[in-house]
Scaffold this motif. Structure first.
Motif, PDB file in Angstrom:
ATOM      1  N   ASP A 164       0.811  -1.217   0.000  1.00 49.20           N
ATOM      2  CA  ASP A 164       0.000   0.000   0.000  1.00 49.20           C
ATOM      3  C   ASP A 164       0.849   1.273   0.000  1.00 49.20           C
ATOM      4  O   ASP A 164       0.443   2.296  -0.555  1.00 49.20           O
ATOM      5  N   VAL A 165       1.999   1.205   0.650  1.00 48.42           N
ATOM      6  CA  VAL A 165       2.883   2.375   0.700  1.00 48.42           C
ATOM      7  C   VAL A 165       4.301   1.910   1.064  1.00 48.42           C
ATOM      8  O   VAL A 165       4.479   1.021   1.894  1.00 48.42           O
ATOM      9  N   SER A 166       5.285   2.484   0.382  1.00 49.91           N
ATOM     10  CA  SER A 166       6.681   2.192   0.722  1.00 49.91           C
ATOM     11  C   SER A 166       7.106   3.058   1.901  1.00 49.91           C
ATOM     12  O   SER A 166       6.659   4.196   2.023  1.00 49.91           O
ATOM     13  N   VAL A 167       7.963   2.519   2.765  1.00 47.73           N
ATOM     14  CA  VAL A 167       8.480   3.285   3.906  1.00 47.73           C
ATOM     15  C   VAL A 167      10.002   3.124   3.951  1.00 47.73           C
ATOM     16  O   VAL A 167      10.514   2.013   3.808  1.00 47.73           O
ATOM     17  N   THR A 168      10.706   4.248   4.131  1.00 44.53           N
ATOM     18  CA  THR A 168      12.174   4.181   4.225  1.00 44.53           C
ATOM     19  C   THR A 168      12.663   4.829   5.514  1.00 44.53           C
ATOM     20  O   THR A 168      11.997   5.688   6.083  1.00 44.53           O
ATOM     21  N   GLY A 169      13.846   4.409   5.964  1.00 41.91           N
ATOM     22  CA  GLY A 169      14.467   4.966   7.174  1.00 41.91           C
ATOM     23  C   GLY A 169      15.744   5.713   6.831  1.00 41.91           C
ATOM     24  O   GLY A 169      16.008   6.073   5.680  1.00 41.91           O
ATOM     25  N   PHE A 170      16.543   5.944   7.852  1.00 36.22           N
ATOM     26  CA  PHE A 170      17.862   6.571   7.712  1.00 36.22           C
ATOM     27  C   PHE A 170      18.671   6.087   8.905  1.00 36.22           C
ATOM     28  O   PHE A 170      18.161   6.070  10.020  1.00 36.22           O
ATOM     29  N   ASP A 171      19.870   5.625   8.718  1.00 34.79           N
ATOM     30  CA  ASP A 171      20.836   5.164   9.750  1.00 34.79           C
ATOM     31  C   ASP A 171      21.260   3.709   9.538  1.00 34.79           C
ATOM     32  O   ASP A 171      22.418   3.389   9.627  1.00 34.79           O
ATOM     33  N   ASP A 172      20.270   2.819   9.319  1.00 31.96           N
ATOM     34  CA  ASP A 172      20.527   1.375   9.337  1.00 31.96           C
ATOM     35  C   ASP A 172      21.100   0.926  10.676  1.00 31.96           C
ATOM     36  O   ASP A 172      22.183   0.325  10.751  1.00 31.96           O
ATOM     37  N   ILE A 173      20.341   1.178  11.741  1.00 26.58           N
ATOM     38  CA  ILE A 173      20.717   0.615  13.043  1.00 26.58           C
ATOM     39  C   ILE A 173      20.561  -0.904  12.953  1.00 26.58           C
ATOM     40  O   ILE A 173      19.865  -1.416  12.078  1.00 26.58           O
ATOM     41  N   PRO A 174      21.230  -1.659  13.851  1.00 25.47           N
ATOM     42  CA  PRO A 174      21.324  -3.114  13.687  1.00 25.47           C
ATOM     43  C   PRO A 174      19.983  -3.852  13.555  1.00 25.47           C
ATOM     44  O   PRO A 174      19.941  -4.939  13.000  1.00 25.47           O
ATOM     45  N   PHE A 175      18.899  -3.282  14.071  1.00 27.50           N
ATOM     46  CA  PHE A 175      17.635  -3.995  14.014  1.00 27.50           C
ATOM     47  C   PHE A 175      16.951  -3.879  12.661  1.00 27.50           C
ATOM     48  O   PHE A 175      16.056  -4.654  12.348  1.00 27.50           O
ATOM     49  N   SER A 176      17.359  -2.930  11.839  1.00 26.81           N
ATOM     50  CA  SER A 176      16.614  -2.632  10.619  1.00 26.81           C
ATOM     51  C   SER A 176      16.643  -3.768   9.606  1.00 26.81           C
ATOM     52  O   SER A 176      15.703  -3.954   8.852  1.00 26.81           O
ATOM     53  N   LYS A 177      17.726  -4.532   9.602  1.00 25.83           N
ATOM     54  CA  LYS A 177      17.756  -5.654   8.660  1.00 25.83           C
ATOM     55  C   LYS A 177      16.843  -6.786   9.129  1.00 25.83           C
ATOM     56  O   LYS A 177      16.438  -7.624   8.348  1.00 25.83           O
ATOM     57  N   HIS A 178      16.504  -6.796  10.427  1.00 18.38           N
ATOM     58  CA  HIS A 178      15.644  -7.847  10.966  1.00 18.38           C
ATOM     59  C   HIS A 178      14.194  -7.399  11.079  1.00 18.38           C
ATOM     60  O   HIS A 178      13.340  -8.182  11.453  1.00 18.38           O
ATOM     61  N   TYR A 179      13.936  -6.118  10.824  1.00 15.99           N
ATOM     62  CA  TYR A 179      12.565  -5.650  10.972  1.00 15.99           C
ATOM     63  C   TYR A 179      11.694  -6.362   9.966  1.00 15.99           C
ATOM     64  O   TYR A 179      12.187  -6.872   8.961  1.00 15.99           O
ATOM     65  N   LYS A 180      10.392  -6.402  10.245  1.00 22.55           N
ATOM     66  CA  LYS A 180       9.506  -7.068   9.303  1.00 22.55           C
ATOM     67  C   LYS A 180       8.489  -6.076   8.826  1.00 22.55           C
ATOM     68  O   LYS A 180       7.657  -5.689   9.616  1.00 22.55           O
ATOM     69  N   PRO A 181       8.487  -5.607   7.607  1.00 14.65           N
ATOM     70  CA  PRO A 181       9.471  -5.962   6.590  1.00 14.65           C
ATOM     71  C   PRO A 181      10.843  -5.342   6.881  1.00 14.65           C
ATOM     72  O   PRO A 181      10.893  -4.264   7.489  1.00 14.65           O
ATOM     73  N   PRO A 182      11.915  -6.004   6.421  1.00 15.19           N
ATOM     74  CA  PRO A 182      13.249  -5.401   6.592  1.00 15.19           C
ATOM     75  C   PRO A 182      13.274  -4.033   5.922  1.00 15.19           C
ATOM     76  O   PRO A 182      12.679  -3.832   4.859  1.00 15.19           O
ATOM     77  N   LEU A 183      13.965  -3.103   6.562  1.00 17.92           N
ATOM     78  CA  LEU A 183      13.835  -1.694   6.191  1.00 17.92           C
ATOM     79  C   LEU A 183      14.794  -1.254   5.078  1.00 17.92           C
ATOM     80  O   LEU A 183      15.995  -1.464   5.172  1.00 17.92           O
ATOM     81  N   THR A 184      14.226  -0.639   4.053  1.00 21.16           N
ATOM     82  CA  THR A 184      15.054   0.089   3.084  1.00 21.16           C
ATOM     83  C   THR A 184      15.503   1.374   3.771  1.00 21.16           C
ATOM     84  O   THR A 184      14.673   2.103   4.333  1.00 21.16           O
ATOM     85  N   THR A 185      16.793   1.637   3.749  1.00 18.57           N
ATOM     86  CA  THR A 185      17.293   2.761   4.544  1.00 18.57           C
ATOM     87  C   THR A 185      18.630   3.252   4.000  1.00 18.57           C
ATOM     88  O   THR A 185      19.159   2.689   3.034  1.00 18.57           O
ATOM     89  N   VAL A 186      19.162   4.314   4.587  1.00 16.31           N
ATOM     90  CA  VAL A 186      20.474   4.824   4.197  1.00 16.31           C
ATOM     91  C   VAL A 186      21.439   4.545   5.348  1.00 16.31           C
ATOM     92  O   VAL A 186      21.250   5.065   6.452  1.00 16.31           O
ATOM     93  N   ARG A 187      22.401   3.688   5.106  1.00 15.77           N
ATOM     94  CA  ARG A 187      23.315   3.286   6.166  1.00 15.77           C
ATOM     95  C   ARG A 187      24.313   4.384   6.472  1.00 15.77           C
ATOM     96  O   ARG A 187      24.972   4.919   5.589  1.00 15.77           O
TER      97      ARG A 187
END
Lengths: 328, 328
Positions: free
Chosen positions: A262-285
């Protein structure tokens, strides 16, 4: 505990203070017999040469201050770990202070640290001009700004190329067909939040895309509250950091939306949990550990080499594409 | 930066050192005219009374050391925040040291901190007997153990009732029909890991339940690697902390298992991400912030009231039931 002094050692060993000093500093030859007496006395009394007295003479304490907003944010915990690992190797210790980005608190902490004669300061404050800090730097106080440049203060810094990170993120999102954006940014007084917004606005303008932008704060709760009350869904929600993104995702899922369908969501940082989030987070490391390490290294260089020219280190971010954004 | 001394202030103000001292300490009346001169000189030179010199006289530095395994583990980040918040209010600063539970490193850090004349130490080490630490405590060094009791060392401590937490968790799991257990525990040298295993084993014996137990380490990766190679599924996987549980859940889901339908998974700690994990984690909450705060409070009491008797504070854990465990 009463501190054992060099006098006590001399008395215990039955030698003069200067003999103890010669043994301690290896500054002049001492007979094996006397040396043994002194060493036994040191052992027996558990004497430890005072770093404080030494530091008063040398004008160095081997102590670095680090003012950050909040150690419970994994972004800062990873930065602090990088700094402390480097400093430990170089025989410096780190005094940690949480400021919650409160400017009054920052000034108070700064004065406390200076009164304890820290050799230098790693500073991740608001990013607003701080006259007390500016004055100290003017007088030669050693500072490295971390994740911040402060207008009107000339000092060394370690930052990440936030603009490039935002640019690459938006490039990816537009290439994959996202046309309408909401940007839920962090605290408006924060340097990195401002830079990211400037780049975001520029790209939106250039590509003639529809967007809205909001400053909140860099927390899960800010994202969650925002997600709870959002009305129309854009194609993509760009978040100021990963914590905000987690909050938005959870709130929208609670309301029955699917991420990224329904909508894409992105983060910023790539803290260690972001790869394990569900859904895993598209982000800027951001290279958090390296940021801390490099800043500590730069500060030690400034302290030990008495470097006068300021130096800036700009680290590269990295776009990390995962499951929270859809393609085409 | 050359430090400004009280002499410099006296010279600048054109008064004696004792006049400056009287103004600084409010120790005797000084005329308004002289006071103004001194205050202007202090301002002009940016003079700050030296805490180091003061601390040498008073035998106090206002500095506390804190040795923890790793600040990037949110469990410790929250504890440290609690401690630092308390200490800041009481005008102490906190020197943070990461030891990675390496005993040699712990000893080295301890000696560094003592040479810097910290007023006291908060210590979260391995839990194994440390002869260097034992000797320092014997000689009156101020220590509060946090999340640890060390056999053979008599010192004050703040711990959580781990046994009670494990007991309540297993009670809930058995009541909801779980009969066969795997316990993926943390580091075997860690105090809390040992206590939890003792209670676990006792309950398994009393209820005549089938179980296996493994020591790994307190990390996501340990849980993930374990989950990757597990063969037969039990009814419930009890994990040594939340990070291990996240790893196990992710590995099992990668392999096509459903949590909690195929197997229940539990954590320990309730770090802030656990309520947002998918599925949200059933776990035993430790009052992390409070642990740090109480330990700091106890240490300051020991330092300032010169308390000689040791004191132990045992905080209560809380079972938190969420979606990672099935019912009946």
């Amino acid at each position: 505990m009463k501190r054992v002094s060099i006098k006590d050692v001399a008395r215990e060993a039955g030698v003069s203070i200067s003999t103890v000093s010669r043994v301690l500093n290896n500054s002049a030859p001492v007979s094996d017999d006397l040396k043994e007496k002194v060493e036994n006395a040191i052992k027996k009394l558990d004497y430890m040469p005072s770093n404080i007295a030494k530091s008063l003479r040398k004008g160095k304490t081997g102590t670095i201050g680090f003012i950050i907003p909040d150690i419970t944010n994994p972004f800062f915990a990873n930065i602090v770990r990088g700094a402390e690992d480097y400093l430990r190797q170089r025989d410096y210790t780190l005094i940690l202070c949480n400021s919650d980005q409160d400017e009054k608190q920052e000034v108070k902490l700064l004065e406390t640290l200076i009164s304890k004669h820290i050799d230098g300061l790693l500073f991740t404050g608001t990013g607003n001009f701080n006259p007390v800090l500016a004055e100290k730097i003017e007088r030669g106080f050693n500072v490295v700004f971390l994740d911040r440049i402060i207008q009107g203060i000339s000092a060394s810094y370690v930052i990440v190329n936030n603009s490039k990170g935002m640019y690459e993120l938006l490039d990816y999102l537009t290439v994959t067909g996202h046309k309408e954006f909401v940007f839920i940014n962090g605290n408006k007084e924060t340097f990195s939040a401002k830079i990211r917004y400037e780049t975001f606005k520029k790209v939106m303008g250039e590509k003639k895309l529809k967007f809205t932008h909001f400053y909140t704060n860099f927390s899960y709760e800010a994202g969650y509250n925002f997600g709870k009350k959002m009305k129309k869904m854009p194609d993509a929600i760009v978040c100021g950091n990963d914590l905000i993104a987690y909050g938005v995702i959870d709130a929208l899922e609670d309301r029955g939306f699917k991420i990224p369908e329904d909508v894409s969501v992105t983060g910023f940082d790539d803290i260690p949990f972001s790869k394990h989030y569900k859904p895993p987070l598209t982000t800027v490391r951001q290279p958090m550990y390296e940021m801390g390490m490099k800043a500590a290294e730069l500060l030690v260089k400034i302290i030990e080499e008495k470097q006068i020219n300021t130096e800036g280190i700009i680290l590269e971010p990295q776009l990390v594409i995962r499951g929270s954004t859809r393609r085409g």
